[in-house]
Design an enzyme around this catalytic site. Structure first.
Site, PDB file in Angstrom:
ATOM      1  N   SER A  93     -37.385 -25.320 -46.438  1.00 36.51           N
ATOM      2  CA  SER A  93     -38.076 -24.038 -46.177  1.00 36.51           C
ATOM      3  C   SER A  93     -38.637 -23.405 -47.451  1.00 36.51           C
ATOM      4  CB  SER A  93     -37.138 -23.063 -45.468  1.00 36.51           C
ATOM      5  OG  SER A  93     -36.201 -22.507 -46.366  1.00 36.51           O
ATOM      6  N   THR A 145     -32.563 -22.363 -45.052  1.00 40.78           N
ATOM      7  CA  THR A 145     -32.039 -21.010 -45.315  1.00 40.78           C
ATOM      8  C   THR A 145     -32.783 -20.318 -46.453  1.00 40.78           C
ATOM      9  OG1 THR A 145     -30.403 -21.891 -46.863  1.00 40.78           O
ATOM     10  CG2 THR A 145     -29.726 -21.640 -44.543  1.00 40.78           C
ATOM     11  N   ASP A 146     -33.500 -21.082 -47.292  1.00 35.25           N
ATOM     12  CA  ASP A 146     -34.135 -20.465 -48.471  1.00 35.25           C
ATOM     13  C   ASP A 146     -35.113 -19.356 -48.103  1.00 35.25           C
ATOM     14  OD1 ASP A 146     -34.390 -23.379 -50.712  1.00 35.25           O
ATOM     15  OD2 ASP A 146     -32.699 -22.201 -49.958  1.00 35.25           O
ATOM     16  N   TYR A 169     -28.995 -33.791 -51.439  1.00 41.57           N
ATOM     17  CA  TYR A 169     -29.385 -34.255 -50.103  1.00 41.57           C
ATOM     18  C   TYR A 169     -30.870 -34.013 -49.931  1.00 41.57           C
ATOM     19  CZ  TYR A 169     -29.354 -29.274 -49.063  1.00 41.57           C
ATOM     20  OH  TYR A 169     -29.589 -27.933 -49.101  1.00 41.57           O
ATOM     21  N   GLU A 226     -38.111   8.161 -59.241  1.00 36.71           N
ATOM     22  CA  GLU A 226     -38.465   8.216 -60.681  1.00 36.71           C
ATOM     23  C   GLU A 226     -39.954   7.958 -60.888  1.00 36.71           C
ATOM     24  OE1 GLU A 226     -34.678   5.661 -61.800  1.00 36.71           O
ATOM     25  OE2 GLU A 226     -35.735   6.302 -63.609  1.00 36.71           O
ATOM     26  N   LYS A 246     -30.452 -13.566 -47.836  1.00 38.68           N
ATOM     27  CA  LYS A 246     -29.586 -14.633 -48.345  1.00 38.68           C
ATOM     28  C   LYS A 246     -28.962 -14.134 -49.648  1.00 38.68           C
ATOM     29  CE  LYS A 246     -29.388 -19.607 -49.349  1.00 38.68           C
ATOM     30  NZ  LYS A 246     -30.134 -20.881 -49.398  1.00 38.68           N
ATOM     31  N   THR A 273     -31.798 -27.699 -44.342  1.00 39.41           N
ATOM     32  CA  THR A 273     -30.525 -28.405 -44.571  1.00 39.41           C
ATOM     33  C   THR A 273     -29.837 -28.752 -43.267  1.00 39.41           C
ATOM     34  OG1 THR A 273     -30.252 -27.285 -46.663  1.00 39.41           O
ATOM     35  CG2 THR A 273     -28.259 -28.153 -45.677  1.00 39.41           C
TER      36      THR A 273
HETATM   37  N1  DGL Z   1     -34.175 -26.818 -49.080  1.00 36.29           N
HETATM   38  C1  DGL Z   1     -33.521 -25.599 -48.658  1.00 36.29           C
HETATM   39  C2  DGL Z   1     -34.214 -25.070 -47.371  1.00 36.29           C
HETATM   40  O1  DGL Z   1     -34.707 -25.885 -46.605  1.00 36.29           O
HETATM   41  C3  DGL Z   1     -32.098 -25.874 -48.365  1.00 36.29           C
HETATM   42  C4  DGL Z   1     -31.350 -24.677 -47.976  1.00 36.29           C
HETATM   43  C5  DGL Z   1     -30.859 -24.760 -46.547  1.00 36.29           C
HETATM   44  O2  DGL Z   1     -31.627 -25.076 -45.603  1.00 36.29           O
HETATM   45  O3  DGL Z   1     -29.693 -24.392 -46.373  1.00 36.29           O
HETATM   46  O4  DGL Z   1     -34.252 -23.848 -47.190  1.00 36.29           O
END
Ligand code: DGL
Length: 358
Positions: free
Chosen positions: A90, A121-122, A57, A315, A194, A44
């Site tokens: 990602s 971020t994924d 996007y 457990e 995350k 992103t």
């Molecule tokens: N498509 C997601 C990624 O590339 C978007 C999330 C992001 O980058 O914030 O991980």
């Protein structure tokens, strides 16, 4: 008399020349900025919308040069050069890109002072931990992303990137392992997860807390992260072209054992259970995992719960069933470590040692 003047004059010339050389050296040192290489992978932070007010996007629309040119102030912090490794969301990160990125980081760190990696971020928590295990240098490696696309109103990417370069350029960042810099906070790769799908405050280190706070490039370092990493890591990806398949099975009420069979049938050499509670699952699933472990597939119990540890023999009797407990690592990070561990051994006890150390 003349001789004395000539000796005194000579000494004056030498002293003056020395002072000039020292002043030049100090001036050079004072202005010598660290060399930071930015490796771009998409996400992103490089994303673009059709129009600013739209939610949707496309990740990875901009190139590394665009990201660098959007934040000219970074050039006051470091001498910057950029490389495009890939340009993907990602969620499409894979072993091939990880190996390419890890090898390039190891190569680049032989001639640069630090590396910043722009990334979605994924899967940032997975890529950063993978690099924490296989990057051999203790020089700073800082991953950065954003929650809003580059074209968005109040895009968070430019400031995140500025802060990431400031962190990478700081000598105090050395030896802290791979770091993630986002939303004015710096996290250790081993600890960061995350925790929100859309909020700019999307990352936390729920068990250990952040590694630093950063505000417009000013860094307040907190305690040095734990865990074995970098030069002390036993894992190397030199010459490695593939990683063992490890699948994550998500536990839930009324869980059957079918997906465990499917994972093994598709070549999984390790299985991570994203268990309920302290790494638990239905009796049917635990029985199937026990039989699977007996066949030589390594089973790691982790948890779908966002914080806390998965303890050994709580457990579930790991000693009796031949399982590994993930301790602090969530399922996604457990998978990353198990992939590397399986390149060294299939012995659950040896792998349990690795989960306690890395
Ligand atoms: N498509 C997601 C990624 O590339 C978007 C999330 C992001 O980058 O914030 O991980």
């Amino acid at each position: 008399m003349n001789e004395q003047i000539s000796h005194a004059g000579y000494r004056l010339v030498v002293r003056t020349a020395t002072a000039v050389v020292l002043a030049l050296a100090l001036a050079t040192t004072a202005t010598a900025k660290p060399k930071v290489t930015i490796l771009a992978t998409g996400g992103t932070i490089a994303g673009a919308q059709a129009s600013q007010a739209e939610y949707g996007y496309q990740a990875g629309a901009f190139k590394v040069e665009d990201l660098i040119n959007a934040v000219p102030q970074m050039k006051e912090l470091a001498d910057i050069n950029g490389e495009q490794i890939v340009n993907i969301g990602s969620q499409d990160m894979n072993d091939e890109v990880w190996l390419k990125l890890g090898k390039r980081v190891n190569e680049v760190l032989q001639s640069t002072d630090a590396v910043v990696i722009t990334h979605g971020t994924d899967t940032m928590e997975e890529t950063s931990y993978f690099l924490n295990l296989v990057v051999k240098s203790d020089k700073p490696v800082v991953l950065v992303g954003s929650m809003r696309p580059a074209t968005g109103i109040s895009a968070d990417g430019p400031m995140n990137l500025y802060n990431a370069v400031a962190v990478a350029a700081d000598p105090n960042a050395k030896g802290r392992g791979v770091l993630v810099a986002i939303n004015d906070t710096v996290h250790a790769a081993r600890n960061v997860v995350k925790v929100n799908t859309s909020n700019v405050e999307a990352f936390r280190s729920p068990n250990r807390g952040p590694a630093a706070i950063v505000n417009t490039g000013k860094i307040t370092w907190l305690e040095v992260p734990g865990g074995r990493r970098g030069a002390k890591s036993e894992f190397s990806i030199d010459g490695v072209t593939a990683l063992p398949r490890v699948d994550i099975i998500y536990a839930h009420a009324n869980m059957s054992a079918d997906l465990i069979d499917a994972a093994v049938a598709n070549g999984a050499r390790g299985i991570v259970l994203a268990g309920v509670g302290d790494g638990n699952a239905t009796t049917a699933a635990i029985d199937k995992l026990t039989a699977t472990a007996k066949k030589g597939v390594v089973v790691v119990r982790s948890t779908r719960v966002p914080s806390g540890l998965t303890y050994r023999n709580n457990e579930v009797n790991d000693d009796k069933l031949g399982f590994v407990a993930s301790l602090e690592l969530n399922p996604a990070k457990s998978r990353v470590l198990l992939q590397q561990a399986l390149r060294v051994t299939k012995d659950p006890q040896a792998i349990q040692r690795m989960f306690a150390e890395y």
